[in-house]
Structure formats: C-alpha cells, structure tokens
Scaffold this active site. Structure first.
Site, PDB file in Angstrom:
ATOM      1  N   LYS A 241       0.857  -1.192   0.000  1.00 31.51           N
ATOM      2  CA  LYS A 241       0.000   0.000   0.000  1.00 31.51           C
ATOM      3  C   LYS A 241       0.891   1.239   0.000  1.00 31.51           C
ATOM      4  CE  LYS A 241      -3.681   2.095   2.840  1.00 31.51           C
ATOM      5  NZ  LYS A 241      -4.512   1.931   4.053  1.00 31.51           N
TER       6      LYS A 241
ATOM      7  N   SER B  70      -9.486   1.900   3.336  1.00 36.55           N
ATOM      8  CA  SER B  70      -8.699   2.699   2.440  1.00 36.55           C
ATOM      9  C   SER B  70      -7.709   1.890   1.593  1.00 36.55           C
ATOM     10  CB  SER B  70      -7.912   3.743   3.252  1.00 36.55           C
ATOM     11  OG  SER B  70      -7.011   3.108   4.140  1.00 36.55           O
TER      12      SER B  70
ATOM     13  N   SER C 138      -9.453  -0.518   7.515  1.00 37.75           N
ATOM     14  CA  SER C 138      -8.967  -0.411   6.136  1.00 37.75           C
ATOM     15  C   SER C 138      -8.359  -1.661   5.533  1.00 37.75           C
ATOM     16  CB  SER C 138      -7.939   0.713   6.040  1.00 37.75           C
ATOM     17  OG  SER C 138      -8.620   1.923   5.946  1.00 37.75           O
TER      18      SER C 138
END
Ligand code: GLN
Length: 464
Positions: free
Chosen positions: A64, A139, A163
C-alpha cells in the site's frame, strides 16, 4: 514456492502480465517491472546454487502506498507528497525482503488512508474486480483488489479503523489486522498513531499466517511495538476441531443500518456453529452507537497533529508564491493545494476537537469511552475465545453512491473501528455471497496478542 529452475521469474512474469491486463482496475500506482524481474532472477540463482531459502522465497507482494520502500516513491495517494522518495524502508518491508519476497509495486489507496471506498485517492478510484461499477472498499482498496484479481500473492495494507478488513470483505478475500503493536509501524505513514497497524491481505489463512510470522516482532525503531516473542504461526494454527466459545453483540445484529440479508445469513451461521457444538452467546453492548463518534474524534485529533509535518517546507508539494506572500501563506497555499477534501475535513475536525474550548467536551470524553470499551473487552475475553460479527453492514456499494455524504460513509465503519479502539486483533474471512452477487465476510476478534487463536479459529471456520 516455485518448482522450476526459473520459477520465481515465471511467477513474476505471470503477475506482471496480469497487472497489465487489469490496468483499468487502477490497483497499482507504480509497478516495479525491471526490479521485480531482477529480484526474481537473483532468487532463482540462489536456489540453484543451493543457498538457504527465505520463508517467503519468491512470494510476490504488493505494498500500500503508505509503507516505505527505500529509493522508491511514496505518496499516500496524495498530491502533497508529489515526487517524494523514501529514504529508508519500513521495518515490515525490510523483513519481507530478508525472507525472499519480491515487491512488485505500490498500491493505490484513499489519501492518507482516510476513507472506505478508495474514492479519496488523488490518483483515481480503484474498481472492484468482481463488479467494476462497485467500490473495492478502502482505504487499502488497491491492495485488496490486487489479491482479489490475482495481481500478486499477498498485499500489505494498513488498518486504522477497518482499512484492511472492510476491503477484504468487499472483495471476498482474507484481511487480517493484528494486535496494535504486533508489527512495527516504523516506515508506515501515520494517520492516527494509537490506532494504525499494518495488516495483511491474502487468499487464505496460511498465507496470512506466514506473512505475519515474517513481519511481526520487536523493533528498535518503534517504541510502541511489542517485544513479545513471535509465535511460529504457521505451525501453531494447525487444524483443531475443538469447540470454541464465541460471543456476539446483540445490538450489532439488530442494528438498523445492517443489510437484512447479511443479518439473516449471520444469524443462520450462528445457529450452524451452535449445532456443530460451539458455544455462541449474545452479549449486551450498549456502547455501539458511541464507537463511530469516538473513533472519528480520536483519529482526527491524532491526524491533525501527524499531518502538520506536511507544510510545503520540508518535503513534497510547495505552492508558487507571490512577492507579498509570507510564511503563513506558504503553509496555507501548499496545504490547500496538496491535501484533498476529505483530508482537509479531518484536519479541521481534529484541530477543532483539540482546541482548548472543546478539548474536554470531545477529546477527553472520547478517551473515557475508549477506556470503557477496553474494560468491556477484557471482561468478554475472560469467558470467550472470540467475538464474531459481520465485518461491514452492507456489501460493496456503487462508485459515487456515498461519496457526497461523509457521515453516511463514516457510519458504515461501525463494526470495524471497535478492534482498533481497543487494540485487539481482528480478521475478515470470506464466508458468504449475497443475492446481489457480491461477497461478504465474517469478522472475528480475539484477545490482545492472541493471533494464534484468531487464525486457528479462522482456519477452522474456512476449511470446515
Ligand atoms: N474507513 C475508516 C476511515 O475512513 C478506516 C480507515 C483506515 O483504517 N485507515 O477512517
């Protein structure tokens, strides 16, 4: 992992081709093509030379865009970090590389990990590979879709309020958030430091367990990480069919925001567990309505402090100034141009709840609620092995469906923020399919540092 002489290279080529084919999903912000191929060739050569192989030899991993990798760009999907290159690697990244993992690229996410749909990225939204008109969750949307669509084997995301678990639920994969402090946060861009934890996306529990085994543990660079010994998760979670003791919150299954079909399916599943000899008890939880406000007060307060370092001076985007502009306008212009709407909203909210006139009414009170939640949790784990609930109240929604209504978006975090508030490990496992065709998961939460129990039960439930 790979059987052939050039097994790692074959694997990397496979994933590179797949990434190219699925480019329109927008899961990756950058793909390290040449480097991944070189890494693979080196690993193949090491294997042929009979060298000792790492635990993740040839495992293709995505990161990420909030996890640092030395010499590589990192942006937290924000304009404010434009052209910023990491000068060191996160401890988790170092540990992956040391065990022979191949890092294939940097994955799209909501800006500064703030969001639930990946619609807050400065680099466009990510599409859910099962239905491209729907969001992948957030997210860590790019990291989830990468595993869902077979673009890499495992992804690392971050979970501050759901997330990892929420996008795993929306994408039909496994999403693990370990105990706060199980994995070093060194090199993870901070959103809310007392909540943030690196998490893992995988296709199955064994992959998640192996990755955790590699990246967990003490670190001199993070004073909040635990020095507790890291169990050998891969062997510790071996099959065990013993009956378990589960608790669930009555209020969770009766909540008006919960999709009817998810409620019915979860209730039926509880009955199945009971029929199979497990204890599943309803437990009162009168603080359910307080968890989302508590989470948003505390995390925005921490974010307003953490994000003050992005000021247009030290690094990242700097606004063009007029001759009359002073230092304050440099800050203002750079931050207004560099941060997106949602990040600005949270900085303002966090600054407000910390302001002297309102500090006690909001921040102190939210901390008190957090304490109460921790006390409630300790009581529950005296009697139960795990708490179960749906991971999210709905399945993946349509792109644009909630993006104009932040409150509605926040309220959907109702089931995931609890484990971040109290710091316990939690996981979403893909057990169900909705009549609308989308997957949804079951969330399990265990006591602090009981990842062994959490993963073992997950394996038991997933594999029967
Ligand atoms: N959806 C939550 C939020 O917007 C969770 C974010 C996260 O875990 N990073 O804050």
């Amino acid at each position: 992992m790979a059987e052939n002489a050039d097994g790692c290279s074959v694997a990397v080529k496979h994933f590179l081709a797949k990434i190219e084919k699925k480019k329109h999903l927008n899961a990756f912000l950058e793909v390290y093509t040449e480097e991944a191929l070189e890494q693979a060739a080196q690993l193949d050569a090491d294997r042929l030379a009979g060298k000792l192989l790492g635990k993740l030899h040839g495992v293709v991993v995505g990161l990420k865009d909030v996890i640092c990798y030395k010499g590589h760009k990192i942006s937290a999907s924000s304009q404010i970090l434009e052209n910023f290159t990491s000068i060191y690697s996160a401890t988790a990244t170092e540990k992956l590389l040391a065990e022979g993992a191949i890092i294939i690229g940097r994955q799209n996410c909501d800006e500064f990990a703030m969001g639930s749909s990946n619609e807050n990225s400065a680099f466009g939204n990510v599409k859910n590979a099962l239905d491209e008109s729907r969001v992948p969750g957030g997210s860590s949307g790019g990291s989830a879709v990468s595993v869902q669509a077979g673009l890499c084997m495992v992804s690392l995301g971050s979970d501050t309020g759901g997330s990892v678990r929420q996008p795993a639920d929306f994408c039909g994969i496994v999403g693990l958030k370990p105990t706060y402090g199980r994995i070093s946060r060194y090199g993870l861009i901070a959103y809310a430091s007392s909540f943030d934890q690196i998490g893992i996306f995988a296709n199955n529990i064994d992959d998640a367990a192996l990755t955790l085994e590699v990246i967990a543990g003490a670190d001199d660079f993070d004073s909040t990480v635990s020095v507790k010994e890291v169990p050998v998760y891969t062997t510790a979670i071996a099959k065990n069919a013993a009956p378990k003791r589960f608790a669930y919150f009555k209020e969770v299954l009766e909540h008006e925001g919960l999709d009817k079909e998810i409620a019915t399916t979860t209730k039926k599943y509880i009955a199945t567990l009971q029929a199979a000899g497990h204890v599943v008890d309803a437990v009162d939880f009168n603080l359910l309505e307080s968890v989302v406000p508590t989470y948003y007060i505390l995390t925005t307060a921490e974010a307003s402090s953490n994000l003050s370092r992005f000021d247009g001076v030290k690094y990242g985007h700097r606004a063009k100034l007029n001759s009359t502009d002073d230092l304050t306008s440099l800050y203002k212009k750079s931050r207004s141009e560099g941060f997106g709407k949602e990040v600005q909203r949270r900085i303002l909210l966090g600054t407000f709840v910390l302001s002297s006139g309102y500090y006690d009414a909001y921040f102190t009170k939210a901390q008190q609620v957090r304490r109460l939640l921790c006390d409630t949790t300790s009581e529950i784990f005296k009697k139960y092995d795990a708490i179960i609930s749906p991971t999210v109240p709905t399945t993946a929604f349509k792109v644009g469906e909630k993006s104009d209504d932040p409150i509605e978006m926040y309220l959907a975090d109702i089931y995931t923020v609890f484990s971040n508030l109290v710091g316990i490990p939690s996981i979403s496992i893909p057990l169900f399919t909705h009549s609308n065709g989308m997957p949804f998961g079951l969330q399990l939460m265990a006591n602090h540092f009981d990842e062994v129990g959490l993963l073992q039960i997950s394996k038991q439930l997933m594999e029967g």
